[in-house]
Design a protein around this motif. Structure first.
Motif, short mmCIF file in Angstrom:
data_model
loop_
_atom_site.label_atom_id
_atom_site.label_comp_id
_atom_site.label_asym_id
_atom_site.label_seq_id
_atom_site.Cartn_x
_atom_site.Cartn_y
_atom_site.Cartn_z
N THR A 75 -1.97 -2.78 -10.57
CA THR A 75 -2.28 -2.41 -9.39
C THR A 75 -1.65 -1.40 -8.85
O THR A 75 -1.84 -1.13 -7.83
CB THR A 75 -1.88 -3.40 -8.21
OG1 THR A 75 -0.59 -3.86 -8.41
CG2 THR A 75 -2.53 -4.60 -8.79
N PRO A 111 -0.92 2.46 -7.80
CA PRO A 111 -1.77 3.33 -7.14
C PRO A 111 -1.74 4.70 -8.17
O PRO A 111 -2.99 5.10 -7.97
CB PRO A 111 -1.23 3.67 -5.55
CG PRO A 111 0.16 2.99 -5.84
CD PRO A 111 0.27 1.79 -6.68
N THR A 138 -1.66 4.70 -11.23
CA THR A 138 -2.21 4.29 -12.63
C THR A 138 -3.66 4.33 -12.07
O THR A 138 -4.51 4.91 -13.14
CB THR A 138 -1.74 2.87 -12.84
OG1 THR A 138 -0.37 2.88 -13.31
CG2 THR A 138 -2.73 2.51 -14.19
N GLN A 139 -4.08 3.78 -10.93
CA GLN A 139 -5.40 3.71 -10.53
C GLN A 139 -6.08 5.23 -10.29
O GLN A 139 -7.07 5.69 -10.78
CB GLN A 139 -5.59 2.96 -9.27
CG GLN A 139 -5.35 1.43 -9.45
CD GLN A 139 -5.55 0.60 -8.34
OE1 GLN A 139 -5.84 1.48 -7.02
NE2 GLN A 139 -5.14 -0.60 -8.35
N LEU A 140 -5.33 6.07 -9.60
CA LEU A 140 -5.68 7.52 -9.31
C LEU A 140 -5.68 8.27 -10.88
O LEU A 140 -6.78 8.90 -10.92
CB LEU A 140 -4.57 8.12 -8.68
CG LEU A 140 -4.65 9.68 -8.48
CD1 LEU A 140 -6.04 9.97 -7.75
CD2 LEU A 140 -3.56 10.46 -7.88
N THR A 141 -4.78 8.03 -11.81
CA THR A 141 -4.78 8.46 -13.13
C THR A 141 -6.23 8.19 -13.71
O THR A 141 -6.79 9.00 -14.62
CB THR A 141 -3.76 8.19 -13.77
OG1 THR A 141 -2.72 8.22 -13.53
CG2 THR A 141 -3.80 8.82 -15.43
N GLU A 142 -6.57 6.82 -13.75
CA GLU A 142 -7.99 6.40 -14.33
C GLU A 142 -9.28 7.13 -13.50
O GLU A 142 -10.08 7.30 -14.23
CB GLU A 142 -7.89 4.60 -14.31
CG GLU A 142 -7.12 4.21 -15.31
CD GLU A 142 -7.49 4.34 -16.81
OE1 GLU A 142 -8.59 4.84 -17.12
OE2 GLU A 142 -6.46 5.01 -17.44
N LEU A 143 -9.18 7.12 -12.34
CA LEU A 143 -10.00 7.75 -11.58
C LEU A 143 -10.38 9.16 -11.84
O LEU A 143 -11.52 9.46 -12.25
CB LEU A 143 -9.97 7.70 -10.16
CG LEU A 143 -11.00 8.46 -9.13
CD1 LEU A 143 -12.09 7.81 -9.18
CD2 LEU A 143 -10.24 8.53 -7.63
N SER A 176 0.84 -1.29 -0.18
CA SER A 176 -0.07 0.06 0.10
C SER A 176 0.98 1.25 0.10
O SER A 176 2.21 1.19 0.34
CB SER A 176 -0.91 -0.02 1.13
OG SER A 176 -0.19 0.23 2.56
#
Length: 218
Positions: A78, A80, A82-87, A49
């Motif tokens: 996974t 973070p 990358t996930q924030l960019t997609e969000l 994390s």
């Protein structure tokens, strides 16, 4: 029974909702949704994390491990970042689907789409910089430099993690570096194990000595 929040964001959101209910002082609402005691997992519980990565990234961490940590943040599945960019991209698309240029004057929806699209582009730039840093960090020296240049390379990490702040002892008057080290030690597995072990029985305070006492008369 105590429960665990899966993330710091949900813990902060629950605390804010509870504070809002307290501010409105609605007895019925407070009775329907009582506050539950929950705990945020320590960073050491999940080393992959973001809090766990921050704990692992200390000044004495080897260049190879630092590069691996940065690579984890940009992982395609996974990571973070990358996930924030997609969000942020999904939020921009949500706002873009509601843009309407027919009404004259200030267009709030288009302004929100512009801000989100700018944030998305900034995150893409951050990803490029992190990928370039990941490729170059392994060639950096393994040991810190004996000379420091705070005027040229100031310390950037000045805010503590939420887990470091909650349940932490009194504020430490030392430098940010000493406070971060204390927070890392407080959340280390060894320190956690010592906390859950039974405490040693208290040593009784020594009683008053008999020297100088008047002898009892018979």
């Amino acid at each position: 029974m105590p429960e665990h929040y899966p993330s710091i964001g949900e813990a902060v959101g629950a605390a804010m909702q509870h504070n809002i209910r307290l501010a409105h002082r609605d007895p019925q609402t407070l009775a329907d949704r009582p506050l539950q005691v929950r705990y945020i997992p320590p960073p050491a519980a999940d080393p992959y994390s973001l809090p766990g990565m921050v704990i692992r990234l200390e000044e004495d961490t080897s260049p190879g491990k630092v590069a691996a940590i940065l690579e984890e943040t940009t992982s395609a599945l996974t990571g973070p970042l990358t996930q924030l960019t997609e969000l942020v991209a999904a939020s921009a698309d949500w706002a873009g689907a509601r843009v309407d240029f027919d009404p004259p004057g200030y267009n709030l929806t288009y302004d929100m789409w512009t801000r989100l699209a700018t944030a998305h582009q900034a995150l893409l730039t951050v990803r490029e910089d992190l990928e370039a840093a990941t490729a170059g960090i392994p060639a950096c020296p393994a040991e810190p430099s004996p000379t420091h240049h705070p005027d040229m390379v100031p310390v950037l990490r000045t805010r503590e993690l939420l887990h470091d702040v909650m349940g932490a002892p009194a504020p430490n008057p030392g430098t940010p570096d000493t406070r971060r080290q204390a927070a890392a030690l407080a959340t280390s597995p060894n320190t956690t194990a010592r906390r859950v072990t039974p405490a040693d029985p208290p040593v009784p305070a020594p009683g008053p000595t008999t020297a100088g006492r008047p002898r009892p008369t018979r």
